[in-house]
Write an enzyme that holds these catalytic residues in place. Structure first.
Site, short mmCIF file in Angstrom:
data_model
loop_
_atom_site.label_atom_id
_atom_site.label_comp_id
_atom_site.label_asym_id
_atom_site.label_seq_id
_atom_site.Cartn_x
_atom_site.Cartn_y
_atom_site.Cartn_z
N ASN A 7 0.86 -1.20 0.00
CA ASN A 7 0.00 0.00 0.00
C ASN A 7 0.89 1.24 0.00
OD1 ASN A 7 -1.92 1.94 0.31
ND2 ASN A 7 -2.44 1.42 2.45
N LYS A 9 0.03 4.21 -0.53
CA LYS A 9 -0.67 5.43 -0.07
C LYS A 9 -0.38 6.59 -1.03
CE LYS A 9 -0.23 3.58 4.54
NZ LYS A 9 -0.35 3.79 5.96
N HIS A 95 -9.91 1.87 4.38
CA HIS A 95 -8.65 2.05 5.11
C HIS A 95 -8.88 3.11 6.20
CE1 HIS A 95 -4.56 3.29 6.02
NE2 HIS A 95 -4.19 2.11 5.55
N GLU A 166 -6.26 -4.18 10.63
CA GLU A 166 -5.19 -3.21 10.85
C GLU A 166 -5.55 -2.38 12.09
OE1 GLU A 166 -2.92 -1.98 7.09
OE2 GLU A 166 -4.79 -0.90 7.02
N GLY A 172 1.80 2.79 11.03
CA GLY A 172 2.83 3.82 10.96
C GLY A 172 3.44 4.21 12.30
N GLY A 226 2.51 -0.99 4.43
CA GLY A 226 2.56 0.41 4.02
C GLY A 226 3.99 0.83 3.75
P1 PGA Z 1 2.28 0.82 7.70
O1 PGA Z 1 0.87 1.04 6.98
O2 PGA Z 1 2.80 -0.52 7.27
O3 PGA Z 1 3.14 1.96 7.20
O4 PGA Z 1 2.02 0.88 9.18
C1 PGA Z 1 -0.03 -0.01 6.82
C2 PGA Z 1 -1.32 0.49 6.18
O5 PGA Z 1 -1.77 1.58 6.54
O6 PGA Z 1 -1.91 -0.17 5.32
#
Ligand code: PGA
Length: 242
Positions: A7, A9, A95, A166, A172, A226
């Protein structure tokens, strides 16, 4: 088949996305082999070009959202049929960024899931609780509310889909649930849905260091990654764990 959803983003620009895909195409395709499937979730504007680069090969093309209506006066929205036409076979829905920043409700998520099924696109539906809800021991209550609005649609559908658990507090942040919490939550989601065509994913601060722990949790069929997926070497290390 274990799914690895990258992802991206809004981390990569158009040029960066295309450069990444062109540079690593063959290695990505090799990684997306028998037991594993790599799926790239990039911004809308990159999907057509990604579809052409990966040309219906083993790499899945994924949107990060779609409109909840098929067509009409919805300025700025992107319809699911157009996504299907450019080769997008997966779409992330609900999400936490979208629920939190763009006020997406469980009802909107349900409408989008319905539209995606209609257009033969597999939804990757994100669910998860906030830090406060987790601290109060309300995880299952929150997940129940998020899944309740979908259950009729999912029960009636025979095509495959994914549920990505999640925890919002894990996205994050570098924080992740412990094994016992993960085992309990995934077992609960599995029992709540009991659909053979459903793949359960974990997402939230997945890195090459901790990915194995998530993949070993019973019922987990893949990861939603992410930040760590934006770097090719780190994505490669995670996928190569299998
Ligand atoms: P992250 O994000 O791996 O950067 O924590 C995961 C997501 O939001 O799908």
């Amino acid at each position: 088949m274990t799914l690895f959803i990258a992802n991206w983003k809004m981390y990569k620009t158009y040029n960066e996305t295309i450069d990444f895909a062109e540079k690593h195409r063959y290695e990505l395709e090799e990684l997306s082999a028998n037991k594993t499937k790599v799926i790239i979730a990039a911004s809308f504007i990159c999907l057509d070009a990604l579809g052409k680069i990966f040309n219906k090969g083993p790499i899945g093309i994924c949107a990060q959202n779609c409109a909840s209506e098929q067509t009409g006066a919805f300025t700025g929205e992107v319809d699911a049929s157009s996504l299907a036409q450019i080769g997008c076979t997966y779409t992330i829905i609900g999400h936490s960024d979208r629920r939190r920043l763009f006020h997406e409700t469980n009802e909107m998520v349900a409408a989008k899931v319905k539209i995606l099924f209609k257009n033969q696109i597999r939804p990757i539906i994100c669910i998860g609780e906030t830090q406060e809800e987790f601290d109060e021991g309300r995880t299952i209550e929150v997940l129940t509310a998020q899944l309740e609005s979908l259950i009729k649609i999912l029960d009636a559908e025979e095509s495959s889909y994914c549920i990505a658990y999640e925890p919002i507090w894990a996205i994050g942040t570098g924080k992740t649930p412990n094994n016992e919490e993960l085992e309990n939550t995934f077992e609960w989601i599995f029992n709540y849905l009991r659909h053979e065509h459903c793949t359960l994913l974990y997402g939230g601060s997945v890195t090459e260091e901790n990915a194995k722990k998530f993949l070993q949790i019973p019922r987990v069929g893949g990861l939603l990654i992410g930040k760590a997926s934006c770097d090719f070497q780190s994505l490669k290390k995670i996928v190569s764990l299998l």
